[in-house]
Design an enzyme around this catalytic site. Structure first.
Site, mmCIF file in Angstrom:
data_model
loop_
_atom_site.group_PDB
_atom_site.id
_atom_site.type_symbol
_atom_site.label_atom_id
_atom_site.label_comp_id
_atom_site.label_asym_id
_atom_site.label_seq_id
_atom_site.Cartn_x
_atom_site.Cartn_y
_atom_site.Cartn_z
ATOM 1 N N THR A 92 6.003 -18.540 -0.236
ATOM 2 C CA THR A 92 5.824 -18.946 1.164
ATOM 3 C C THR A 92 6.257 -20.387 1.381
ATOM 4 O O THR A 92 7.011 -20.699 2.319
ATOM 5 C CB THR A 92 4.355 -18.764 1.572
ATOM 6 O OG1 THR A 92 4.004 -17.379 1.448
ATOM 7 C CG2 THR A 92 4.124 -19.221 3.003
ATOM 8 N N ALA A 142 6.350 -15.961 4.724
ATOM 9 C CA ALA A 142 5.128 -15.310 4.235
ATOM 10 C C ALA A 142 5.485 -14.425 3.057
ATOM 11 O O ALA A 142 6.496 -13.720 3.094
ATOM 12 C CB ALA A 142 4.472 -14.492 5.344
ATOM 13 N N CYS A 143 4.653 -14.478 2.010
ATOM 14 C CA CYS A 143 4.839 -13.607 0.851
ATOM 15 C C CYS A 143 3.521 -12.919 0.545
ATOM 16 O O CYS A 143 2.481 -13.296 1.083
ATOM 17 C CB CYS A 143 5.334 -14.410 -0.356
ATOM 18 S SG CYS A 143 4.131 -15.612 -0.999
ATOM 19 N N PRO A 144 3.525 -11.893 -0.309
ATOM 20 C CA PRO A 144 2.294 -11.139 -0.557
ATOM 21 C C PRO A 144 1.122 -11.974 -1.049
ATOM 22 O O PRO A 144 0.001 -11.760 -0.623
ATOM 23 C CB PRO A 144 2.728 -10.106 -1.610
ATOM 24 C CG PRO A 144 4.177 -9.884 -1.330
ATOM 25 C CD PRO A 144 4.700 -11.231 -0.913
#
Length: 504
Positions: free
Chosen positions: A16, A8-10
């Protein structure tokens, strides 16, 4: 060995899915099975209960809070930033296997359970140091804000494109008279009505930016009980004109207040209603008092000062700022420095100043340049790149055009000393030229697809082309000058992102 992973990334876009693919390749090469849950913008497919039961360890490669993390309490866990999974997936697989061997599943500490089966109120943990925790909290807030900013910004930009800048003076689509009777002012056959509808809908979506930012920063610190004080603190920041800066402070304040209240051990009679009544009630009251009475006015003054400073930038100062933002966008290609530059540009959009719109345009131009430059370099000098890098180059055309700077990461991971400085130089050129040409952008995302909505679009495209040519020339020149061929390991290091969704 059977492994699980969550990435998961921002933004939930490139990092991701690139991390997921890198972990899958590394696990297959090491002879292990892995299932990856990508908690990204395209949604996610949760692990089945069978997969959770059979797994022997899990890797959490995330820069934001992993959803429903209590599912993995029984598994040995390896945590890392999402970017490490892209460039160092084999090492994470090794760590997971080692942990599974040394610490069999079931021996992990299971969080305390409430009577209703929910896990006891836990505080999020993003790392051992305060700096990494602070970054995790802020990135969680940003990850939830970006869809609101993108949707609202694009709708506002479309409203301006259809109705011109005077669309801000258009009457409200729905209005009320003195008796409270509503009337709808919308003509389906009039272009101005559609422009007003788009603009006003986008403005409402954009209005959620600060409350959502504050609410989910607070959530990242102290879980669900912090959501209400966080959202309320963010709305107070809007009402006191404290802006984006006020939202950051409100979110951190709400999270800290709820975290402090959690340290209190309540009587058994109150324990059941603490998360749904006591904590939100007391937290909201405390945050409301502090934001209204103590910090709202000073933060509003700071926001006004930022706006005035942006409006005062011109000439050489504006060009230098564009170059600095360009350097930041290319430095880590989606990492914290890149996100800081992007957040600065998005925060400026809420001020509405002309300079802020120029900054947003410069940031997007600088962010598009790195993937486009590497796509061009792989096209003109294929012999300097491995087959995997050549495949990445073909995908990088679309990634760059879509303003997904992360498309350059595989190249930077394989040859950072030559690639990163080259990309920084080209992005600095693109950012400074965009500012010099006075190009403006009201949409916070979209890449080449929102060029019709850009002020001075032809000069803007020229800035992107110039930056792309500079970076491509430097990459080709530096790679041509090296005395030894590229290591064979680069073939595996550069994991192709072609399968990564490019939504947004």
């Amino acid at each position: 060995m059977k492994l699980l992973a969550v990435t998961a990334c921002p933004t939930g876009i490139a990092h991701t899915y690139m991390a997921a693919e890198a972990l899958e390749v590394a696990a297959e090469e090491a002879g292990h099975e892995i299932v990856v849950e990508t908690q990204g913008s395209a949604g996610s497919t949760p692990f089945t209960q069978t997969q959770l039961d059979e797994a022997e360890a899990i890797i959490l490669a995330a820069d934001v809070e992993v959803r429903d993390k209590e599912r993995f309490a029984h598994l040995p866990t390896v945590t890392s930033p999402v970017k490490k999974a892209i460039g160092g997936a084999p090492g994470l697989i090794e760590q997971a296997v080692a942990k599974a061997t040394a610490q069999p599943k079931g021996s992990a500490v299971v969080p305390a359970q409430r009577a209703d089966g929910e896990p006891e109120m836990a505080t999020k943990n993003f790392g051992s140091g305060f700096g990494s925790k602070l970054r995790g909290w802020l990135m969680t807030g940003v990850s939830y804000v970006i869809p609101f900013v993108a949707a609202g910004g694009l709708l506002i930009a479309l409203g301006f494109a259809l109705g011109g800048y005077q669309i801000t003076e258009a009457p409200d689509i729905v209005s009320f008279d003195d008796n409270g009777v509503a009337s709808v002012a919308f003509d389906p056959g009039a272009l101005q009505s559609w422009a007003a509808l788009l603009f006003q809908t986008g403005a409402l979506a954009f209005g959620f930016l600060v409350p959502v930012l504050a609410g989910f920063i607070a959530y990242a610190i102290a879980d669900r009980p912090a959501l209400v004080p966080g959202f309320v603190g963010g709305m107070i920041a809007v009402n006191t004109h404290a802006g984006f800066l006020g939202g950051l402070v409100a979110g951190l304040l709400a999270g800290a207040v709820i975290y402090g209240l959690k340290l209190w051990q309540p009587p058994r009679a109150l324990a059941g209603i603490m998360p749904v009544l006591v904590l939100p009630l007391i937290g909201t009251a405390v945050v409301g008092f502090i934001m209204f009475v103590l910090v709202g006015t000073p933060l509003a003054a700071a926001t006004t000062g930022l706006t005035n400073w942006l409006n005062g930038l011109s000439g050489t100062n504006a060009i230098l700022l564009g170059a600095l933002l360009g350097l930041m966008m290319a430095f880590d290609m989606g990492g914290p420095v890149n996100k800081a530059a992007y957040a600065f540009a998005v925060a400026g959009l809420s001020t509405g100043s002309e300079t802020a719109l120029m900054i947003m345009a410069a940031v997007m131009a600088a962010g598009m340049t790195p993937p486009l430059a590497l796509a061009l370099a792989t096209a003109v000098r294929k012999n300097l790149f491995t087959k995997a890098e050549q495949e990445n180059g073909r995908a990088a055309w679309l990634l760059g055009a879509s303003f997904i700077t992360e498309g350059a990461i595989p190249f930077a991971a394989a040859d950072p000393l030559r690639v990163i400085p080259s990309l920084m130089a080209g992005s600095a050129v693109a950012g400074s030229l965009s500012m010099a040409f006075g190009a403006t952008l009201r949409a916070p995302h979209g890449g080449i697809f929102v060029v019709p909505l850009i002020g001075n679009p032809f000069a803007y495209l020229l800035a992107i082309i110039a930056g792309t040519l500079v970076s491509a020339a430097l990459v080709v020149g530096l790679k041509s000058a090296r005395r030894t061929p590229a290591p064979a390991a680069a073939e595996q290091t550069a994991t192709a992102p072609a399968a990564a969704p490019v939504a947004g």
